[in-house]
Design a protein around this motif. Sequence first.
Motif, PDB file in Angstrom:
ATOM      1  N   ASN A   1      36.910  66.450 137.577  1.00  0.00           N
ATOM      2  CA  ASN A   1      36.902  67.363 136.440  1.00  0.00           C
ATOM      3  C   ASN A   1      36.853  68.824 136.869  1.00  0.00           C
ATOM      4  O   ASN A   1      36.986  69.717 136.041  1.00  0.00           O
ATOM      5  CB  ASN A   1      35.705  67.081 135.532  1.00  0.00           C
ATOM      6  N   PHE A   2      36.646  69.060 138.151  1.00  0.00           N
ATOM      7  CA  PHE A   2      36.538  70.421 138.659  1.00  0.00           C
ATOM      8  C   PHE A   2      37.776  70.784 139.466  1.00  0.00           C
ATOM      9  O   PHE A   2      38.302  69.967 140.218  1.00  0.00           O
ATOM     10  CB  PHE A   2      35.292  70.565 139.540  1.00  0.00           C
ATOM     11  N   VAL A   3      38.228  72.018 139.287  1.00  0.00           N
ATOM     12  CA  VAL A   3      39.391  72.502 140.021  1.00  0.00           C
ATOM     13  C   VAL A   3      39.170  73.963 140.413  1.00  0.00           C
ATOM     14  O   VAL A   3      38.593  74.738 139.652  1.00  0.00           O
ATOM     15  CB  VAL A   3      40.692  72.326 139.200  1.00  0.00           C
ATOM     16  N   ARG A   4      39.618  74.294 141.618  1.00  0.00           N
ATOM     17  CA  ARG A   4      39.514  75.674 142.087  1.00  0.00           C
ATOM     18  C   ARG A   4      40.620  76.477 141.424  1.00  0.00           C
ATOM     19  O   ARG A   4      41.773  76.049 141.389  1.00  0.00           O
ATOM     20  CB  ARG A   4      39.643  75.731 143.608  1.00  0.00           C
TER      21      ARG A   4
ATOM     22  N   PHE B   1      46.018  73.772 139.542  1.00  0.00           N
ATOM     23  CA  PHE B   1      45.430  73.803 138.215  1.00  0.00           C
ATOM     24  C   PHE B   1      46.326  73.050 137.228  1.00  0.00           C
ATOM     25  O   PHE B   1      45.847  72.206 136.463  1.00  0.00           O
ATOM     26  CB  PHE B   1      45.224  75.260 137.760  1.00  0.00           C
ATOM     27  N   LYS B   2      47.615  73.326 137.257  1.00  0.00           N
ATOM     28  CA  LYS B   2      48.557  72.649 136.345  1.00  0.00           C
ATOM     29  C   LYS B   2      48.585  71.141 136.623  1.00  0.00           C
ATOM     30  O   LYS B   2      48.644  70.343 135.694  1.00  0.00           O
ATOM     31  CB  LYS B   2      49.956  73.260 136.463  1.00  0.00           C
ATOM     32  N   ASN B   3      48.556  70.773 137.895  1.00  0.00           N
ATOM     33  CA  ASN B   3      48.523  69.348 138.241  1.00  0.00           C
ATOM     34  C   ASN B   3      47.283  68.665 137.700  1.00  0.00           C
ATOM     35  O   ASN B   3      47.332  67.535 137.223  1.00  0.00           O
ATOM     36  CB  ASN B   3      48.608  69.150 139.758  1.00  0.00           C
ATOM     37  N   ALA B   4      46.144  69.353 137.792  1.00  0.00           N
ATOM     38  CA  ALA B   4      44.893  68.783 137.290  1.00  0.00           C
ATOM     39  C   ALA B   4      44.951  68.554 135.781  1.00  0.00           C
ATOM     40  O   ALA B   4      44.302  67.642 135.266  1.00  0.00           O
ATOM     41  CB  ALA B   4      43.724  69.700 137.643  1.00  0.00           C
ATOM     42  N   LEU B   5      45.731  69.360 135.084  1.00  0.00           N
ATOM     43  CA  LEU B   5      45.905  69.210 133.638  1.00  0.00           C
ATOM     44  C   LEU B   5      47.116  68.363 133.268  1.00  0.00           C
ATOM     45  O   LEU B   5      47.453  68.245 132.089  1.00  0.00           O
ATOM     46  CB  LEU B   5      46.024  70.587 132.974  1.00  0.00           C
ATOM     47  N   ASN B   6      47.774  67.830 134.291  1.00  0.00           N
ATOM     48  CA  ASN B   6      48.997  67.028 134.092  1.00  0.00           C
ATOM     49  C   ASN B   6      50.093  67.806 133.376  1.00  0.00           C
ATOM     50  O   ASN B   6      50.779  67.281 132.506  1.00  0.00           O
ATOM     51  CB  ASN B   6      48.691  65.728 133.335  1.00  0.00           C
ATOM     52  N   LEU B   7      50.265  69.069 133.735  1.00  0.00           N
ATOM     53  CA  LEU B   7      51.308  69.910 133.132  1.00  0.00           C
ATOM     54  C   LEU B   7      52.515  70.007 134.041  1.00  0.00           C
ATOM     55  O   LEU B   7      52.436  69.986 135.214  1.00  0.00           O
ATOM     56  CB  LEU B   7      50.774  71.316 132.855  1.00  0.00           C
TER      57      LEU B   7
END
Length: 157
Positions: free
Chosen positions: A105-108, A151-157
């Motif tokens: 759930n955490f991303v730099r 960041f985009k990958n973590a949000l599946n964008l």
Amino acid sequence: MKVELFVSKDLEEPYAKIYTDVLTDNIQKAMALLEDNENARENEERINENNSILAVKKGQNIVLLDFEDIFMIRVEDKQTKVFTEDMDYLVKKPLYQIEENLDSNFVRVSKSTIVNLRKIKRVAPSLKGMMFIELKNGLKDNISRKYLHDFKNALNL
């Protein structure tokens, strides 16, 4: 969880009391860590690998924060700060060591900032290819271009 530490030269052996209305997994982990002095360092590392808590400091107190309560972790003035909804705490560890133990759930989002994806209120374009992020507690920061892809990958964008 609120933790108070009292130091006294009159004590022969350290002891801890925990007051709670419910025995949670995190309290059991803390008890296991406190009860086994010989293996305390190993237990701390094991707990940090498998847990969802982070030990932080507020003044003289040590506080155990659930990951779900953490909004942002940021380096300010060479100090690592952990921000919750309405408080901020200090951590002695550098940001990269904390990052190793955090869950997905955490991303730099920059060299100095990690955010909890579940606490994001909005994301908007900013200057020079960067993105602006606002958290649900009002904290704001920029997502640098270097970390935007992750960041985009973590949000599946």
